[in-house]
Design an enzyme around this catalytic site. Structure first.
Site, short mmCIF file in Angstrom:
data_model
loop_
_atom_site.label_atom_id
_atom_site.label_comp_id
_atom_site.label_asym_id
_atom_site.label_seq_id
_atom_site.Cartn_x
_atom_site.Cartn_y
_atom_site.Cartn_z
N ARG A 46 139.01 38.53 4.43
CA ARG A 46 139.33 37.72 3.24
C ARG A 46 140.55 38.31 2.56
NH1 ARG A 46 139.58 41.57 0.38
NH2 ARG A 46 139.70 40.17 -1.38
N ASP B 56 146.30 33.49 -4.53
CA ASP B 56 146.04 32.71 -3.31
C ASP B 56 147.01 31.57 -3.12
OD1 ASP B 56 143.36 34.05 -4.12
OD2 ASP B 56 143.23 33.60 -1.98
N GLN C 83 133.97 41.59 -4.92
CA GLN C 83 135.07 42.22 -4.18
C GLN C 83 135.65 43.41 -4.94
OE1 GLN C 83 134.71 38.96 -4.69
NE2 GLN C 83 135.53 37.72 -3.03
N ASN D 8 143.91 32.34 -8.32
CA ASN D 8 143.39 33.61 -7.83
C ASN D 8 141.89 33.60 -8.08
OD1 ASN D 8 143.83 36.24 -6.62
ND2 ASN D 8 143.34 37.12 -8.62
N ARG E 116 138.98 27.66 4.82
CA ARG E 116 139.06 27.86 3.36
C ARG E 116 140.28 27.09 2.83
NH1 ARG E 116 138.15 33.79 1.13
NH2 ARG E 116 137.37 32.58 -0.63
#
Ligand code: MRU
Length: 365
Positions: free
Chosen positions: A54, A252, A211, A262, A102
């Site tokens: 990821r 992202d 994360q 993000n 994704r």
């Protein structure tokens, strides 16, 4: 012999002999460092969807290696002297499939489109499937090396905005585990650490998939950096206490007006930072800038299963059965909350429409 640190592992690797993509299964960190090999389209898709690999840049490189592995499979099925149009038809199908894993990180489609362009160019020039495979291999390997150079450069620009002893807050993981080395938001931290800057880092735990706790706190601690883990609802307090001089986050997808998607919760941090007059920096490789998306409103935000919020990390379910859950994976930080966007080609400031277009132009020249 000293023990291997998590930073000694490759986030994403190609095993060409075994025809597989090798990744660290990040869902098992920090408890267990397990390398897994992905051979099939389903395995690659699942690894991306389930966040085994990821972070926008790492997803891009994994997809590039992934489509190369699948291209070799296709060539094996139709024979090396098969027709290119038949090869391409299947290649395109597999590319579309991986791209559906994704939706928010533009690096996934960016990497796959780049691989497809190479496939088409070499296929049209040579009609030779072995030549196409060679070119796909070289392009994917180059994308990984490029990612390392890009992150290092973001680190150098980012470090120019910091001073020794600074407190830095970061959200989610835009670290080495999200890229091929250095990370984006963590790159200035790693480079400063090498120079003895003595930063104090606050890592938001980043619900619901943690994360920040599982990955950022782990990798920074492994590097010997002073890192303090906080829950997502503590950022205002550490900022109010004067412990944070700058916020660094990854992203992202950046729209052409500077709105940046993000990990969910980033826009809350940006709003609080603005309130306390703390600079909020978004670190973005130019591959994450999407000039075709005019504003953050057009960014497709991934929605994820309710179980990630209600039970995933708990010994037992922590919410009533049947309760409604809203679980977007990302949010969009409005451009007017962003002090600057740090890319490998320089630092963009408002008005972003112009500064981002200029930086992307620099890349193409
Ligand atoms: O859902 P994830 O873990 O892939 O989300 C990761 C992030 O939001 C990162 O900040 C972003 O991808 C940048 S990584 C350099």
């Amino acid at each position: 012999m000293s023990e291997k640190s998590i930073l000694d592992y490759e986030t994403v690797e190609l095993d060409d002999n075994d025809n597989s993509v090798v990744i660290i299964d990040q869902t098992k960190l920090p408890g267990k460092t397990e390398l897994i090999k992905l051979h099939t389209a389903q395995e690659i898709w699942d690894a991306i969807y389930l966040l085994k690999v990821r972070g926008a840049p790492a997803i891009g490189v994994a997809a590039a290696f992934g489509i190369y592995v699948l291209a070799k499979e296709i060539a094996g099925e139709i024979g090396g002297d098969g027709r290119f149009d038949r090869f391409y038809e299947e290649f395109h199908e597999q590319k579309d499939y991986l791209n559906s894993a994704r939706p928010t990180a533009v690096n996934l489609s960016w990497a796959l489109n780049r691989m497809e362009q190479v496939c088409l160019r070499v296929g049209k020039e040579t009609s030779s499937i072995p030549a196409v495979l060679n070119a796909l291999h070289d392009e994917a390997v180059e994308m990984k090396e490029e990612d390392i150079r890009v992150c290092r450069s973001i680190g150098e620009y980012g470090l120019s905005l910091l001073k020794p002893g600074d407190g830095i807050l970061t959200h989610c993981n835009a670290g080495q585990l999200a890229t091929c080395k250095y990370g984006t938001a963590t790159a200035p931290i790693y480079l400063g650490h090498e120079k003895g800057y003595g930063f104090h880092v606050f890592a938001d735990e980043t619900r619901p998939l943690l994360q920040g706790a599982r990955l950022t706190a782990y990798e920074l601690q492994s590097a010997g950096i002073d890192v303090t883990l906080i829950c997502d609802n503590m950022s205002a307090m550490v900022m109010k206490n004067g412990w944070v001089n700058a916020v660094f986050v990854g992203c992202d997808r950046v729209a052409s007006n500077g709105d940046a998607a993000n990990k969910i919760g980033t826009s809350v941090v940006a709003t609080v930072a603005k309130h306390y007059g703390i600079p909020f920096y978004v670190c973005a490789p130019t591959s994450t800038i999407d000039l075709h998306t005019p504003t953050g409103r057009e960014i497709n935000i991934e929605q994820r299963p309710a179980e990630e919020v209600t039970q995933m990390w708990y010994k037992e379910r922590m919410a009533p059965e049947g309760v409604k859950v809203f679980n977007p994976a990302f949010d969009v930080t409005d451009h007017d909350l962003i002090t600057a966007i740090i890319t490998e080609h320089g630092i963009a400031r408002a008005p972003y429409k112009k500064s981002l277009a200029d930086l992307c132009q620099k890349k193409w020249n």
